[in-house]
Design an enzyme around this catalytic site. Structure first.
Site, mmCIF file in Angstrom:
data_model
loop_
_atom_site.group_PDB
_atom_site.id
_atom_site.type_symbol
_atom_site.label_atom_id
_atom_site.label_comp_id
_atom_site.label_asym_id
_atom_site.label_seq_id
_atom_site.Cartn_x
_atom_site.Cartn_y
_atom_site.Cartn_z
ATOM 1 N N MET A 1 -36.969 -95.297 36.013
ATOM 2 C CA MET A 1 -36.308 -95.489 37.263
ATOM 3 C C MET A 1 -36.319 -94.579 38.284
ATOM 4 O O MET A 1 -35.789 -93.426 38.295
ATOM 5 C CB MET A 1 -34.966 -96.047 37.288
ATOM 6 C CG MET A 1 -34.909 -97.217 36.447
ATOM 7 S SD MET A 1 -32.958 -97.642 36.690
ATOM 8 C CE MET A 1 -33.066 -99.291 35.727
ATOM 9 N N GLY B 1 -37.786 -88.937 29.995
ATOM 10 C CA GLY B 1 -36.735 -88.687 30.995
ATOM 11 C C GLY B 1 -36.282 -90.301 31.450
ATOM 12 O O GLY B 1 -35.133 -90.245 32.044
ATOM 13 N N ASP B 2 -36.585 -91.277 30.658
ATOM 14 C CA ASP B 2 -35.986 -92.771 31.011
ATOM 15 C C ASP B 2 -35.898 -93.385 29.955
ATOM 16 O O ASP B 2 -36.403 -94.575 30.390
ATOM 17 C CB ASP B 2 -36.487 -93.151 32.194
ATOM 18 C CG ASP B 2 -35.775 -94.309 33.129
ATOM 19 O OD1 ASP B 2 -34.523 -94.260 32.768
ATOM 20 O OD2 ASP B 2 -36.478 -94.943 33.650
ATOM 21 N N LEU B 3 -35.843 -93.205 28.732
ATOM 22 C CA LEU B 3 -35.670 -93.942 27.575
ATOM 23 C C LEU B 3 -34.379 -94.623 27.550
ATOM 24 O O LEU B 3 -33.194 -94.824 26.914
ATOM 25 C CB LEU B 3 -35.672 -93.134 26.370
ATOM 26 C CG LEU B 3 -36.873 -92.505 25.820
ATOM 27 C CD1 LEU B 3 -37.044 -91.503 24.793
ATOM 28 C CD2 LEU B 3 -38.169 -93.213 25.651
#
Length: 372
Positions: free
Chosen positions: A1, A224-226
């Site tokens: 995101m 950075g966005d798991l």
């Protein structure tokens, strides 16, 4: 995101292609005839699930990047090259279908008229599986997700080389965990309530207790966005009572940046808490998986509670701010908020010492036993 801008959260222009426009684009840019196409939910980009009439792979995701990020071709190049690298290393990552000109992406106009924007488009292989958000997580898959988080960052940091990788030094990128203090300028979006008071507490503690320790963390490249929507799984057993899952897909590399290994584990713990009926106990299982690949240092462990809290604050504040800009997309933007506020409040009510005790004792139990 991802946010629309590395320095501030501007009004980005989200693509608004219709399905017929998207199908025409697939034909014109990639030379594939679309048999059917449907829109997929997204934060500030636009994604389509595409079936094509072709030999071999016949399912793809058309990714149309927002107007702000489309002005950073080197960054998109780095993200896409990282996906290709991970796929070659055996990770379940999408790979791009080349344009008719042999490129991995193409800058295309969206809409008509003098105010029309240009958007970077890619056609990525479609990855099968169920988002973690749609399953009931158990200790086994939480452990695997921890291993995944460590493995992805480790291989990217140790082996990924490409000229575009320098673009991952993203300065004040709002989603990088080091930049929790930047939330000060967006906190107005929360209004005046008990939630805002907790977020303000998180930000102040972060400034005092985490920022001074950053130089003591081990640096790396972060996915950075798991989150629970960006990890796909499938069941590898027939047991309905105790299903065994494996990761079948890693999605959305748009938040990649240079950061620290401990950031990735904090982000994974936070998002796995979102969907769990027992959120405070999630962290230990994810941590055990992560530390089976990369044991944390004492300094990194000591910051974990505030890093998880910081990610909750980022997600909740940025979603509230962005929902004010895009009220028509509010439902998707505030997915995390449905349970996120409750979990953040519970963390602070229980307290750092008690939460860490749960996490660390659970992780310790794995050192002598295989994951459940």
């Amino acid at each position: 995101m991802s946010s629309g801008n590395d320095c501030q959260l501007r009004m980005v222009t989200k693509p608004m292609l219709g399905e017929s426009e998207a199908a025409e684009l697939v034909d014109r840019v990639f030379g594939l005839k679309v048999s059917w196409i449907r829109s997929l939910p997204s934060y500030d980009d636009q994604n389509f699930h595409v079936h094509v009439s072709a030999e071999g792979a016949d399912e793809y995701v058309l990714k149309v990047t927002n107007s702000e990020d489309s002005q950073k071709p080197e960054l998109i190049e780095a993200q896409t090259q990282a996906m290709m690298f991970l796929s070659a290393e055996g990770f379940p990552s999408a790979t791009p279908y080349l344009t008719k000109d042999g490129n991995i992406m193409s800058l295309e106009s969206g809409g008509t008229g003098p105010g029309s924007k240009k958007y970077m488009v890619r056609l990525l292989t479609y990855l099968p599986g169920t988002p973690v958000a749609k399953i009931t997580t158990n200790a086994q898959i939480l452990y695997e997700i921890g291993r995944l988080a460590a493995s992805v960052d480790k291989v990217l940091s140790e082996k990924f080389q490409h000229p575009s990788v320098k673009s991952l030094h993203r300065g004040q990128f709002i989603w990088n965990l080091a930049n929790v203090p930047l939330l000060d300028q967006y906190i107005y979006a929360l209004g005046q309530n008990k939630y805002r008071a907790v977020v303000e507490q998180v930000i102040e503690q972060f400034k005092g207790k985490v920022i001074p320790k950053l130089s003591g963390f081990r640096a790396c490249i972060n996915h950075g966005d798991l989150n629970d929507h960006n990890i796909l799984v499938d069941s590898s057993s027939a047991s309905l009572e105790n299903p065994q899952y494996r990761v079948s897909g890693i999605l959305d590399f748009s938040d990649m940046s240079y950061g620290y290994y401990v950031f990735e584990i904090a982000i994974a713990i936070m998002y796995m808490m979102i969907e769990s009926p027992d959120p405070l106990n999630v962290g230990g299982h994810v941590l055990a998986g992560f530390e089976s690949i990369l044991p944390l240092t004492a300094t990194e462990r000591g910051a974990l509670f505030l890093l998880v809290s910081g990610r909750f604050a980022q997600s909740l504040v940025i979603a509230a701010h962005t929902a004010l800009l895009y009220p028509e997309n509010k439902e998707y933007l505030t997915i995390t908020a449905k349970t996120g506020w409750k979990h953040l409040m519970t963390m602070f009510e229980v307290g750092q010492e008690a939460v860490e005790k749960m996490w660390f004792e659970t992780a310790q139990a794995y050192t002598d036993h295989a994951p459940a």
